[in-house]
Design a protein around this motif. Sequence first.
Motif, PDB file in Angstrom:
ATOM      1  N   THR A 147       0.836  -1.206   0.000  1.00 29.05           N
ATOM      2  CA  THR A 147       0.000   0.000   0.000  1.00 29.05           C
ATOM      3  C   THR A 147       0.865   1.248   0.000  1.00 29.05           C
ATOM      4  O   THR A 147       0.583   2.221  -0.716  1.00 29.05           O
ATOM      5  N   ASP A 150       2.404   1.828  -3.448  1.00 28.18           N
ATOM      6  CA  ASP A 150       1.368   2.258  -4.385  1.00 28.18           C
ATOM      7  C   ASP A 150       1.051   3.742  -4.197  1.00 28.18           C
ATOM      8  O   ASP A 150       0.976   4.502  -5.177  1.00 28.18           O
ATOM      9  N   ARG A 151       0.902   4.177  -2.963  1.00 27.55           N
ATOM     10  CA  ARG A 151       0.557   5.583  -2.712  1.00 27.55           C
ATOM     11  C   ARG A 151       1.750   6.503  -2.940  1.00 27.55           C
ATOM     12  O   ARG A 151       1.584   7.643  -3.364  1.00 27.55           O
ATOM     13  N   ARG A 152       2.935   5.999  -2.671  1.00 33.06           N
ATOM     14  CA  ARG A 152       4.130   6.787  -2.944  1.00 33.06           C
ATOM     15  C   ARG A 152       4.218   7.117  -4.426  1.00 33.06           C
ATOM     16  O   ARG A 152       4.531   8.239  -4.821  1.00 33.06           O
ATOM     17  N   GLU A 153       3.909   6.136  -5.262  1.00 33.09           N
ATOM     18  CA  GLU A 153       3.979   6.351  -6.712  1.00 33.09           C
ATOM     19  C   GLU A 153       2.826   7.217  -7.200  1.00 33.09           C
ATOM     20  O   GLU A 153       3.018   8.135  -8.008  1.00 33.09           O
ATOM     21  N   LYS A 154       1.620   6.965  -6.707  1.00 40.73           N
ATOM     22  CA  LYS A 154       0.465   7.743  -7.152  1.00 40.73           C
ATOM     23  C   LYS A 154       0.576   9.205  -6.754  1.00 40.73           C
ATOM     24  O   LYS A 154       0.168  10.105  -7.506  1.00 40.73           O
ATOM     25  N   MET A 155       1.136   9.461  -5.591  1.00 43.06           N
ATOM     26  CA  MET A 155       1.235  10.828  -5.092  1.00 43.06           C
ATOM     27  C   MET A 155       2.569  11.476  -5.441  1.00 43.06           C
ATOM     28  O   MET A 155       2.820  12.627  -5.080  1.00 43.06           O
ATOM     29  N   GLN A 156       3.432  10.709  -6.131  1.00 42.16           N
ATOM     30  CA  GLN A 156       4.732  11.215  -6.574  1.00 42.16           C
ATOM     31  C   GLN A 156       5.520  11.800  -5.397  1.00 42.16           C
ATOM     32  O   GLN A 156       6.080  12.891  -5.468  1.00 42.16           O
TER      33      GLN A 156
END
Length: 324
Positions: A147, A150-156
Amino acid sequence: MKIFECPECSSPVYFENMRCSCASELFYNPETAGFSSQGIACANRELLSCNWAARPGEALCDSCVMTKVHPEPDVVQNLALWARTEASKRWVLANLKQLGWFAAADTGPRPSFELLSETTSTGADSPVMGHLAGKIIINVAEADPATLVDRREKMQEPFRTMVGHFRHEISHFLFSRLSGSHPFLTRFRSLFGDETADYGDALQRYYETGAGEGWSDTHISEYASAHPHEDWAETAAHVLHLLDLRDSANAVGMTLPGTRFGAHDTRTALNEGLDLGVALNHMNRSMGLDDAYPFVIAPIVRDKLEFCAEQLNQKNRTGKLQPG
């Protein structure tokens, strides 16, 4: 974080250890920053793998007692996420105690924590991390590695970690304690701007238009450009990252040419942390990994880092930093 010593056999032990290889039980004392083989276990020792000793006359340790709301442990995965979240909190609080915050000699208020889950017995929830009036809310979902990535990549956000979340939100709390001083606010406003500017409007503009060009010339991260409060929290969190990086390198005997890690002035201490970040980036690239510290520090940002470091070091507010 330093490497500790078993009180029974003198073998190296690490901050997370529950017991030594010699089979001795270990109890961490945050006031002495060391382990004992004798102590009253925190009531969460078995449930959450908390290795801290309980507070005198109480059931919980200095860290667990700050958690006022926690996930429902009987809901799938919540117990594991709660335990990992508490482990990150203990690490951050131990660092801060070494700087003088929340130690026995600190008579100021403490934050309280609400550790919330997205999975509850009544259905899905969407807790938002933040700080308000001394209460810090942390979403335990990101204690799950998949998780978090995933959020690290989505939120850059290349530096999004659970330890980072705690350092950021606690920095908001520390600002509220420091801001009672007029000299602090005068210097703060000269570097970060007017913290009384409407926070809601500022965040709305940030999410609608982004940081804008040139943000890296004046801010440690894009999000730091949203409002002076976020600039402080992001910058102060980076100071805690860099000091812990430096002290951890010192603990394992890591050196760089011309560098001797120890008690130095603020500028030197931060330079050592930044130099280590560059060195670790170089090492990670040799393994095909992402940079460990993916930031370039502009002169204005360095001034902000130095100011935050001076203010965060409660044990010595003269501009000196003590090793962990």
